[in-house]
Scaffold this active site. Structure first.
Site, PDB file in Angstrom:
ATOM      1  N   GLU A 146       0.806  -1.238   0.000  1.00  0.00           N
ATOM      2  CA  GLU A 146       0.000   0.000   0.000  1.00  0.00           C
ATOM      3  C   GLU A 146       0.833   1.279   0.000  1.00  0.00           C
ATOM      4  OE1 GLU A 146      -2.736  -0.484   3.297  1.00  0.00           O
ATOM      5  OE2 GLU A 146      -3.409  -2.422   2.567  1.00  0.00           O
ATOM      6  N   GLU A 275      -6.381 -10.662  -0.835  1.00  0.00           N
ATOM      7  CA  GLU A 275      -7.174 -10.410   0.377  1.00  0.00           C
ATOM      8  C   GLU A 275      -8.662 -10.341   0.035  1.00  0.00           C
ATOM      9  OE1 GLU A 275      -5.610  -7.017   2.547  1.00  0.00           O
ATOM     10  OE2 GLU A 275      -3.552  -7.533   2.021  1.00  0.00           O
TER      11      GLU A 275
END
Ligand code: 9MR
Length: 410
Positions: A146, A275
């Protein structure tokens, strides 16, 4: 979500309830995994073991969990989960090294402010230590997580150190904007040197389809790939399924994902869906139309993965709904995973979305592509590069990968 835009379709073969996701995934040559919060609950463990051929620590392998002091490492939580996976021949993902969240107390805040050089030394020590500890046990590892800002405004910068903000302390300490964000390259380079048998992944969210953030992420991985520093991209796939038929509800657009996968695969990257969850509103309770749409969503996502040979992993972010991070983070939302909280015969009960995934895995054709894909050609060795981007061919073979080959015969 606009599923109607997709030139669908899944032609389903007969599905036997005896066919677990794991057995179907093995025959398709992909890994279906789940994030584990721990391995101490019998129903949870049995479900994991029966249905999944992949595993990742939901929290136990993060910076804050592992590096408890500048010279202290604590491995027991992550060891339990990793060893559970290794003992069962699972594909084990490592998650993650460099992230702006879940940092240890000694690192976060404003007290610890080392120089740029010292920061890199610490980063290297951290990566070396953890990779040495797990040598031979991890198949692919999220090295940087991220790095692009949530609102797609660009890279996370370093003007503050707050855990929950858009800022990254790693970016701050390394003066990232003035050094072309070389903390990202450096983390990958340290990881490559520490263990050249592990696949190195850049992992992020909201970059599954096309768009501004997806373009940022594409540029990051293209640059890393050029330098031989990355092997694959992790697309998190935290999706929302709402009643609307158009894109205003946090929608993801399947046709865009197909295009994005294609351009990422064209870089020579492997793609992992890392995820996956699909949250729906649970208060008020979802109606049957919403549940059907969610089922179609899971089925479509698995179909997109199967239609793209570079897509090798489909990991859900948790096993069953009561363990999911969603209700805590999005009040009134949940039911995002494949299993609910009831159980029979020692395993959690499968939900409608489970059968959506199962249908995709048993389809003989998806979007015009035959899905009798070959089993993973154990390509862990063919993508090895040195730090100058030169292909390295003669590395010793890691036995764990040989085991996996025999676990997935075809
Ligand atoms: O599921 C994780 C949750 O238990 C933690 O509290 C949270 C902390 O930020 O992180 C969650 O996992 C995240 C993952 O590590 C990276 N991508 C987003 C996930 C959901 O927030």
């Amino acid at each position: 979500m606009r599923f109607l835009f997709v030139p669908a379709l899944l032609i389903c073969a007969g599905i036997s309830h005896a066919q677990t996701l794991k057995s179907l995934a093995q025959s398709r040559g992909i890994y279906v995994g789940a994030a584990a919060s721990g391995v101490t609950n019998a129903t949870y463990d049995t479900t994991l073991n029966r249905e999944f051929n992949g595993i990742v620590c939901e929290n136990a392998m993060k910076f804050g969990s592992i590096m408890t002091g500048e010279n202290a490492f604590s491995y027991s939580g992550a060891d339990a989960i990793v060893n559970f996976g290794v003992a069962r021949g699972m594909y084990v993902r490592g998650h993650n090294f460099i992230w702006h969240k879940q940092m240890p107390g000694w690192f976060s805040g404003t007290t610890y402010v080392p120089s740029r050089d010292s920061t890199f030394r610490m980063m290297k020590k951290y990566i070396n230590n953890v990779m040495a500890h797990y040598r031979g046990k991890i198949n692919e590892w999220d090295i940087v997580n991220e790095a692009v800002a949530r609102d797609s405004s660009g890279m996370r910068l370093g003007s503050g150190y707050s855990d929950a903000s858009q800022n990254s302390k790693w970016a701050a300490l390394t003066d990232a904007p003035n050094h072309n964000f070389d903390y990202i390259d450096s983390a990958f380079a340290y990881a490559r040197r520490a263990d050249s048998n592990v696949l190195l992944i850049y992992n992020d969210y909201d970059c599954e389809g096309m768009g501004k953030k997806s373009n940022y992420v594409y540029n990051i991985v293209a640059g890393l790939k050029n330098k031989g520093l990355v092997d694959g991209i992790g697309l998190q796939c935290h999706f929302y399924v709402g009643p609307s038929t158009s894109g205003s509800n946090g929608a993801w657009v399947p046709a865009e994902m197909v295009s994005n996968f294609q351009r990422l695969a064209a870089l020579g990257l492997r793609i992992s869906l890392t995820e996956v969850d699909m949250r729906i509103q649970t208060n008020p309770a979802p109606d049957s139309a919403l549940l059907a749409k969610q089922r179609e969503g899971y089925k479509t996502l698995m179909g997109i993965c199967l239609a793209q040979p570079a897509c090798k992993a489909f990991f859900t972010w948790g096993v069953n709904d009561s363990q999911s991070w969603i209700p805590g983070a999005f009040s009134g939302y949940g039911q995002a995973l494949l299993f609910d909280n009831t159980s029979a015969n020692g395993v959690y009960n499968r939900k409608a979305v489970y059968y959506g995934v199962q249908e995709a895995l048993t389809a003989t054709s998806i979007w015009g592509h035959k899905t009798n894909l070959k089993i993973i050609a154990d390509d862990h060795q063919s993508h090895r590069f040195d730090l100058r981007g030169r292909l390295v061919t003669a590395l010793p073979y890691n036995p764990i990968f040989v085991t996996k080959k025999t676990v997935n015969p075809k």
